[in-house]
Structures are given as structure tokens and as C-alpha cells.
Design a protein around this motif. Structure first.
Motif, PDB file in Angstrom:
ATOM      1  N   THR A 123      54.227  69.229  30.231  1.00  0.00           N
ATOM      2  CA  THR A 123      53.156  70.208  30.369  1.00  0.00           C
ATOM      3  C   THR A 123      53.449  71.301  31.395  1.00  0.00           C
ATOM      4  O   THR A 123      52.661  72.239  31.523  1.00  0.00           O
ATOM      5  N   GLU A 124      54.541  71.208  32.117  1.00  0.00           N
ATOM      6  CA  GLU A 124      54.826  72.223  33.124  1.00  0.00           C
ATOM      7  C   GLU A 124      56.276  72.704  33.119  1.00  0.00           C
ATOM      8  O   GLU A 124      56.601  73.704  33.756  1.00  0.00           O
ATOM      9  N   ALA A 125      57.166  72.025  32.418  1.00  0.00           N
ATOM     10  CA  ALA A 125      58.593  72.313  32.543  1.00  0.00           C
ATOM     11  C   ALA A 125      59.020  73.597  31.850  1.00  0.00           C
ATOM     12  O   ALA A 125      60.005  74.222  32.256  1.00  0.00           O
ATOM     13  N   TYR A 126      58.321  74.017  30.819  1.00  0.00           N
ATOM     14  CA  TYR A 126      58.752  75.212  30.083  1.00  0.00           C
ATOM     15  C   TYR A 126      57.536  76.029  29.684  1.00  0.00           C
ATOM     16  O   TYR A 126      56.586  75.524  29.066  1.00  0.00           O
ATOM     17  N   ALA A 127      57.549  77.308  30.024  1.00  0.00           N
ATOM     18  CA  ALA A 127      56.516  78.275  29.618  1.00  0.00           C
ATOM     19  C   ALA A 127      55.116  77.763  29.909  1.00  0.00           C
ATOM     20  O   ALA A 127      54.201  77.876  29.081  1.00  0.00           O
ATOM     21  N   ASP A 128      54.924  77.201  31.092  1.00  0.00           N
ATOM     22  CA  ASP A 128      53.608  76.708  31.532  1.00  0.00           C
ATOM     23  C   ASP A 128      53.007  75.692  30.568  1.00  0.00           C
ATOM     24  O   ASP A 128      51.786  75.570  30.461  1.00  0.00           O
ATOM     25  N   GLY A 129      53.887  74.969  29.869  1.00  0.00           N
ATOM     26  CA  GLY A 129      53.381  73.945  28.962  1.00  0.00           C
ATOM     27  C   GLY A 129      52.662  74.486  27.750  1.00  0.00           C
ATOM     28  O   GLY A 129      51.829  73.791  27.139  1.00  0.00           O
ATOM     29  N   MET A 130      52.969  75.717  27.364  1.00  0.00           N
ATOM     30  CA  MET A 130      52.263  76.322  26.242  1.00  0.00           C
ATOM     31  C   MET A 130      52.530  75.596  24.923  1.00  0.00           C
ATOM     32  O   MET A 130      51.645  75.508  24.072  1.00  0.00           O
ATOM     33  N   ALA A 162      47.629  89.181  29.071  1.00  0.00           N
ATOM     34  CA  ALA A 162      48.615  88.104  29.217  1.00  0.00           C
ATOM     35  C   ALA A 162      49.547  88.326  30.405  1.00  0.00           C
ATOM     36  O   ALA A 162      50.435  87.525  30.648  1.00  0.00           O
ATOM     37  N   ARG A 163      49.333  89.405  31.163  1.00  0.00           N
ATOM     38  CA  ARG A 163      50.129  89.631  32.362  1.00  0.00           C
ATOM     39  C   ARG A 163      49.662  88.689  33.483  1.00  0.00           C
ATOM     40  O   ARG A 163      48.570  88.123  33.412  1.00  0.00           O
ATOM     41  N   PRO A 164      50.478  88.512  34.516  1.00  0.00           N
ATOM     42  CA  PRO A 164      50.058  87.670  35.641  1.00  0.00           C
ATOM     43  C   PRO A 164      48.696  88.093  36.179  1.00  0.00           C
ATOM     44  O   PRO A 164      48.440  89.273  36.407  1.00  0.00           O
ATOM     45  N   GLY A 165      47.827  87.123  36.354  1.00  0.00           N
ATOM     46  CA  GLY A 165      46.476  87.400  36.836  1.00  0.00           C
ATOM     47  C   GLY A 165      45.471  87.618  35.733  1.00  0.00           C
ATOM     48  O   GLY A 165      44.259  87.657  35.989  1.00  0.00           O
ATOM     49  N   GLY A 166      45.932  87.777  34.495  1.00  0.00           N
ATOM     50  CA  GLY A 166      45.032  88.012  33.381  1.00  0.00           C
ATOM     51  C   GLY A 166      44.560  86.721  32.732  1.00  0.00           C
ATOM     52  O   GLY A 166      45.210  85.678  32.855  1.00  0.00           O
ATOM     53  N   PRO A 167      43.457  86.759  31.999  1.00  0.00           N
ATOM     54  CA  PRO A 167      42.897  85.539  31.404  1.00  0.00           C
ATOM     55  C   PRO A 167      43.737  84.947  30.284  1.00  0.00           C
ATOM     56  O   PRO A 167      43.546  83.781  29.929  1.00  0.00           O
ATOM     57  N   PHE A 168      44.663  85.724  29.721  1.00  0.00           N
ATOM     58  CA  PHE A 168      45.524  85.190  28.669  1.00  0.00           C
ATOM     59  C   PHE A 168      46.944  84.894  29.174  1.00  0.00           C
ATOM     60  O   PHE A 168      47.827  84.604  28.375  1.00  0.00           O
ATOM     61  N   HIS A 169      47.143  84.984  30.491  1.00  0.00           N
ATOM     62  CA  HIS A 169      48.447  84.601  31.022  1.00  0.00           C
ATOM     63  C   HIS A 169      48.630  83.100  30.822  1.00  0.00           C
ATOM     64  O   HIS A 169      47.685  82.317  31.010  1.00  0.00           O
ATOM     65  N   PRO A 170      49.824  82.656  30.441  1.00  0.00           N
ATOM     66  CA  PRO A 170      50.022  81.225  30.174  1.00  0.00           C
ATOM     67  C   PRO A 170      49.580  80.308  31.301  1.00  0.00           C
ATOM     68  O   PRO A 170      49.008  79.241  31.053  1.00  0.00           O
ATOM     69  N   ALA A 171      49.811  80.708  32.551  1.00  0.00           N
ATOM     70  CA  ALA A 171      49.406  79.854  33.668  1.00  0.00           C
ATOM     71  C   ALA A 171      47.893  79.709  33.721  1.00  0.00           C
ATOM     72  O   ALA A 171      47.366  78.625  34.016  1.00  0.00           O
ATOM     73  N   ALA A 172      47.179  80.794  33.444  1.00  0.00           N
ATOM     74  CA  ALA A 172      45.712  80.743  33.443  1.00  0.00           C
ATOM     75  C   ALA A 172      45.205  79.865  32.304  1.00  0.00           C
ATOM     76  O   ALA A 172      44.266  79.075  32.477  1.00  0.00           O
TER      77      ALA A 172
END
Length: 599
Positions: free
Chosen positions: A359-366, A29-39
Motif C-alpha cells: 500500500t505504500e511501496a509504489y505510487a502511494d499504493g494506488m 492531482a498535483r501535490p496538495g490537491g484532492p486528487f493527488h495520490p497521497a491525498a
């Protein structure tokens, strides 16, 4: 599934599977990982399958936990796999649904396959085979009796013709457990389950049906398959010919229980997002978390989450101690836990306000993704209405069991004692109908007396005992109303579904009480050392009982409200701490804004 060995002195200290998986998910879930919120958000927008996330789970060996230990896997008890899938769902429901489908697809095999077939299937799953469960059809939905796909005898074995639709992993999976009509007349003995290996089918004998665009779990492979004269050997039959519906209904008892993991993980995810938001969001010079009403809402939903967990835990452990009651218990769990969780997510949406829609304003729309994803949990493996219908069909045995006080107290005690080893799971002990009702509810008078004894020993507040008495008192008129409802030939009346919903709340309260009285050491340790804030002063029990009473249409009471306020305070004080009865020491998910990269 067999009992796991308890640790012994001198054993090497090894992290439990759920702790190890949680650590891996944190890294992913870190940046660049498959479980990161942005991914995850990018996959959701593209409606793309979470292949990289599933690879993380494969590397961990999650699929090994889908196979019973007796067949070489690591599945000892349902609570183990529930904890693992919950950990995945805590990050992403789509990935949990996509990967966990193999367990659901294989359930029919563990219930009904012969020794050789079960052994071969287990080896395939352990080797990475992806199984799917091909039950539903485009025009028939949950009406399995209307299924049209046929399996006709031919010299080579059986010929499959027809479609299965809205099937998870129908395209990506290499094996499918298919429900097929083997008798033109249909009926209770007119269907069979077949294990179909797509890779061995003749060329041109099957066609994948396109992936369906869905509101939630957008990246999952929700598609279908059409068979055109596909031949399979007679050995593809799972169990005897004509036993397909019985096999499916028994397998559903297991899968419906496991599905609670998805809701528990979704609630964990929603809680984390909601608490972080209230701590960070400032209005008029103070944070939302400082508002008493906000803390009360968080505490109320925490109580509801812990009550849902109690239902999931007792139901899953009952699969191994009271398998004959699982037809009723699994329906209760599958109806109650997703419904309660959806109400929890709705409450969190109110706290987040407009950010619950953006979908983008908070926590990558999670949060909006989570809310959309979770709605499917109440639909598959039998919708809430289907499960309540299954419960309504058993009203007669539930009423008889209540009047006669039927209950296997030893088996109930084993299910509720969280540190007690469980007996080996016996699939042959599953029944289509629970002839003895639901022991956890029917033994309410016994458990209330046990609560009074705990209060006498100073382990349970008097207010909790009073709530337990009120719960038991509500049981009598409810059963009277159930008894007055005469079975008819047509669909169940609306009143029956309202009664089923109230019975779910009654069962939830009973589950809470059984966990309380069968784990006095946790109450004692928390009271003495104040190290476990959920068990201290029976805090979670008082809050959960209030939610159960509310579900029965009774006032929760001032003490339950106070316990919820205390839970709300705990959440604000430690926003990353896990909220769970099972493993309070499990590491929390990474904090938002984690700077370390995925490696």
C-alpha cells in the motif's frame, strides 16, 4: 437527451467538457490537491468521504451533465457522461462512484416521472441536490420482488415503513428514489417508485443506518436508511402506482450502460501505472519494458481495453438509436466491460508483482486501491450473474433475430458512426425485453461484406477481414446451442451462463466491426498520414478482434498477436498518451513526480 449541435465555421474554439474536466483533474492531482495520490491514499486509509474531490466536480458542473438537456441540463447523449465519469475514474474510482450516484439515482425520474415532477427534480439536481437510489434490502439483495419496505395509503399520502441497505449516498444524499411495496401481494404490479425528500419528512420518522466498512471504495457513503411511519405526499409517486419494477428495470438499462465508464477509467488508471512501472523498473541491467513478453502482455491488454471501449461506445449510442434493444445490449455491456477490465487489472498486477499488494511501496499504493475499488463495479446495478441471467431470459428472441437476420441497419449505422449526431432519447421507447434480439450481432453477415469492401479500397488489411469472417462463422453454432437450451421453471443451468459469456464476446467483436465499417474516414486519414496510431493499419481493430475470438474459444491468430505487439510498442514509446478511440488528443494525466503545487 437530445442531439448536440455540430460545430460550425466561425464558432469560438471552446474546449470540450471532457477536455476541460481532464485539465481540472490534472491540476487537482498535483501535490496538495484532492486528487493527488497521497491525498487519495490518506482518505482510503481513514475510510473518509472524498468531499474535496467532489467539490472539484461540483465546481466544474459535472452534476449538470446528469440532467437531460430537455430539462435544462447538459446531458445530450450517454457517451458524453460516460467520457466525463471515465475521466474521474481514471484518477479515483471512489470519487466517481460517490459523485456519479446522483445520475443513477435520478434515472428512474428521467424514465417515468411526469413533466412537472421531472422538471422539479431536474432543478433540484442542477441546484446541487444529491440523489440516491434506494433499491436493495439487507435480506433480499438483487431479488427486488422480495422487497419488504412498504408504502401504505394514509390521508396525508403514503406511509413508508422498512429499511433499505447498502445504498450509496443513503446518508449524505438529500433525496432518494425508493422502491416500495404498494400491494401486500407484491408481484409485477405490486411495487412503486417514490421520490423522497428526507428534509421534508416528519422528525423521528427515519433513521440513517451506519456506514458499512467495505473492501474497496472505502470512503464512499455505503449505508442505509430505516423509515418508521414516514409520510410523503401522493405526488411523491414516480409514474403510476404499481409500475415500480418496470420503471427500475428500464432505468437499469441506462445505469448499467453508464457504469461502463467506471471500468474504462479504472483500466486507464491501471494501464498508466503498469506502463510507468515497466519503463522505470530495472532488472539485470535492463528495464522490464525491454522484455518482449512484457510488451506482449501490455499490448494484449490494450487490445482488450479497446474492445471494451467499443462495447461501451456502441451500447451507449444505441440507447438513442435502438432503445428497444437496450434491455439486451445493456446487460451485455454491464457483464462484459467490468469482467474484461478485471482481467486486465489482474494482468497488470502480475507485471507489478509484489508492488500490486503493497500500500505504500509504489505510487502511494494506488494500484492495490484501484484493484479493490474496481471489484464493486461488477456487483452494483446488477452483478455479472444477474446481467447474464437477464440475457439468458432473452435467448429466445436473440435466436429468432439471428435466424431471421433482423437488424435496423440505419439505426446501427448511426450508432456506430462516431461523428454522426444522435436523435433525441425517447424513454418511452425502452422495452423490458428486446423482441427483435440484438441487431449488431444479427447483421454480422452485412458487416463482414462491408469489411471486404473496405479491404478492396485498401482501408482494411486482409487479415482483419479474415478475422471478421471467423467471428461470423462462430455465431451460427453458438446460436444453435442457445436454441437447444430449453427454458425451464427453475434457475438457469450452468451451461446457459457459459453461452451468455460467449455471446458477450460475439457482441464485442460485432461492436468492433461496426465501428470499423462506419468510420472509414478515420481509417483513411490514419492510413494516409499515419497520425492516429490506433486506427493506422486498422491496428486496434485487428487486436480487438483477436480478443473477441479468444472470448469465443477460438485462436486469435498471428495477425492479432502482431497488432498487440505493435500496441505494446506504442505504449512504451508514449507512456502518458491516452488509449482511447474517442478522443486521442485529450491531455494525459500528470506525470509521476509532478513538481507544481495544486492551485
Amino acid at each position: 437527451m437530445s442531439a448536440s449541435r455540430a460545430p460550425r465555421a466561425g464558432d469560438a474554439v471552446v474546449a470540450s467538457p471532457v477536455v476541460e474536466l481532464t485539465r481540472r483533474l490534472e491540476r487537482a492531482a498535483r501535490p496538495g490537491g484532492p486528487f493527488h495520490p497521497a491525498a487519495l491514499a490518506a482518505l482510503d486509509r481513514a475510510e473518509e468521504f472524498p468531499a474535496a474531490g467532489c467539490s472539484v466536480l461540483d465546481d466544474f458542473g459535472l452534476h449538470e451533465h446528469y440532467v437531460p438537456a430537455a430539462l435544462g441540463g447538459r446531458l445530450h447523449q450517454l457517451t458524453d457522461v460516460i467520457a466525463l465519469l471515465r475521466a474521474v475514474a481514471r484518477h479515483d474510482l471512489t470519487t466517481a462512484v460517490a459523485h456519479g450516484k446522483t445520475l443513477l439515482g435520478a434515472a428512474s425520474l428521467w424514465v417515468a416521472a411526469g413533466p412537472e415532477q421531472a422538471k422539479e427534480a431536474a432543478a433540484a439536481v442542477l441546484d446541487g441536490s444529491v440523489l440516491s437510489w434506494a433499491l436493495t434490502e439487507r435480506d433480499h439483495g438483487s431479488d427486488l420482488f422480495a422487497s419488504e419496505l412498504t408504502a401504505t395509503p394514509v390521508p396525508e399520502g403514503l406511509r413508508l415503513d422498512g429499511e433499505k441497505w447498502l445504498i450509496n449516498n443513503a446518508t449524505r444524499g438529500d433525496r432518494l428514489c425508493v422502491l416500495a411495496r404498494t400491494s401486500p401481494e407484491g408481484g409485477a404490479r405490486g411495487f412503486s417508485v417514490l421520490l423522497v425528500d428526507k428534509r421534508t419528512l416528519p422528525a423521528g420518522s427515519h433513521t440513517p443506518l451506519a456506514k458499512c466498512r467495505t473492501h474497496g471504495i472505502r470512503g464512499a457513503d455505503i449505508s442505509g436508511i430505516a423509515f418508521h411511519g414516514a409520510t410523503v405526499p401522493a405526488s411523491a409517486l414516480v409514474g403510476a402506482e404499481g409500475t415500480g419494477l418496470e420503471t427500475v428495470l428500464k432505468a437499469l438499462q441506462l445505469t448499467r450502460t453508464v457504469c461502463t465508464a467506471l471500468s474504462l477509467g479504472a483500466a486507464d488508471h491501471g494501464l498508466r501505472l503498469a506502463v510507468r512501472f515497466t519503463v522505470e523498473r530495472e532488472l539485470y541491467g535492463r528495464t522490464l519494458a525491454e522484455l518482449p513478453r512484457v510488451r506482449q502482455i501490455l499490448g494484449d491488454r490494450a487490445g482488450a481495453m479497446l474492445l471494451a471501449e467499443a462495447v461501451a461506445v456502441l451500447s451507449a449510442r444505441s440507447a438513442q438509436t435502438l432503445p428497444g434493444e437496450l434491455s439486451a445490449v445493456s446487460a451485455l455491456a454491464k457483464a462484459y466491460v467490468p469482467t474484461s477490465t478485471q482481467a486486465t487489472l489482474d494482468a497488470f498486477a502480475e507485471l507489478l508483482g509484489v508492488r500490486s499488494f503493497l500500500t505504500e511501496a509504489y505510487a502511494d499504493g494506488m494500484f492495490p486501491k484501484l484493484e479493490r475499488d474496481h471489484r464493486v463495479v461488477g456487483i452494483f446495478d446488477g452483478s455479472t450473474l444477474v446481467n447474464r441471467s437477464a440475457l439468458i431470459e432473452q435467448f429466445g428472441s436473440l435466436v429468432r433475430g439471428w435466424k431471421r437476420g433482423w437488424a435496423d441497419l440505419d439505426a446501427l449505422g448511426a450508432a456506430a458512426a462516431l461523428d454522426r449526431e444522435l436523435p433525441e432519447f425517447d424513454p418511452h421507447a425502452l422495452r423490458l425485453i428486446s423482441s427483435r434480439g440484438c441487431g449488431a450481432v444479427q447483421a454480422l453477415p452485412v458487416v463482414v461484406r462491408a469489411c471486404a469492401e473496405l479491404a478492396g479500397a485498401g482501408l482494411l488489411p486482409a487479415a482483419a477481414v479474415e478475422a471478421a469472417r471467423r467471428l461470423a462463422e462462430a455465431a451460427e453454432p453458438l446460436h444453435e446451442e442457445m436454441a437447444a437450451l430449453k427454458p425451464g421453471a427453475g434457475p438457469a443451468p450452468t451451461a446457459a451462463f457459459h453461452l451468455a459469456e460467449r455471446y458477450e464476446a460475439l457482441y464485442a467483436g460485432a461492436a468492433c466491426l461496426w465501428l470499423a465499417v462506419r468510420n472509414p474516414d478515420r481509417l483513411a486519414a490514419a492510413t494516409a498520414a499515419d497520425q492516429d496510431p490506433l486506427w493506422h493499419d486498422a491496428r486496434w481493430i485487428r487486436a480487438a478482434l483477436g480478443r473477441a475470438l479468444h472470448g469465443l474459444g477460438a485462436a486469435p491468430g498471428d495477425d492479432a498477436a502482431q497488432a498487440c505487439r505493435e500496441l505494446g510498442d506504442l505504449l512504451i514509446a508514449a507512456p502518458e498518451a491516452p488509449l482511447s478511440l474517442l478522443d486521442p488528443s485529450a491531455p494525459a494525466a500528470p506525470a509521476r513526480g509532478e513538481e507544481r503545487e495544486y492551485s
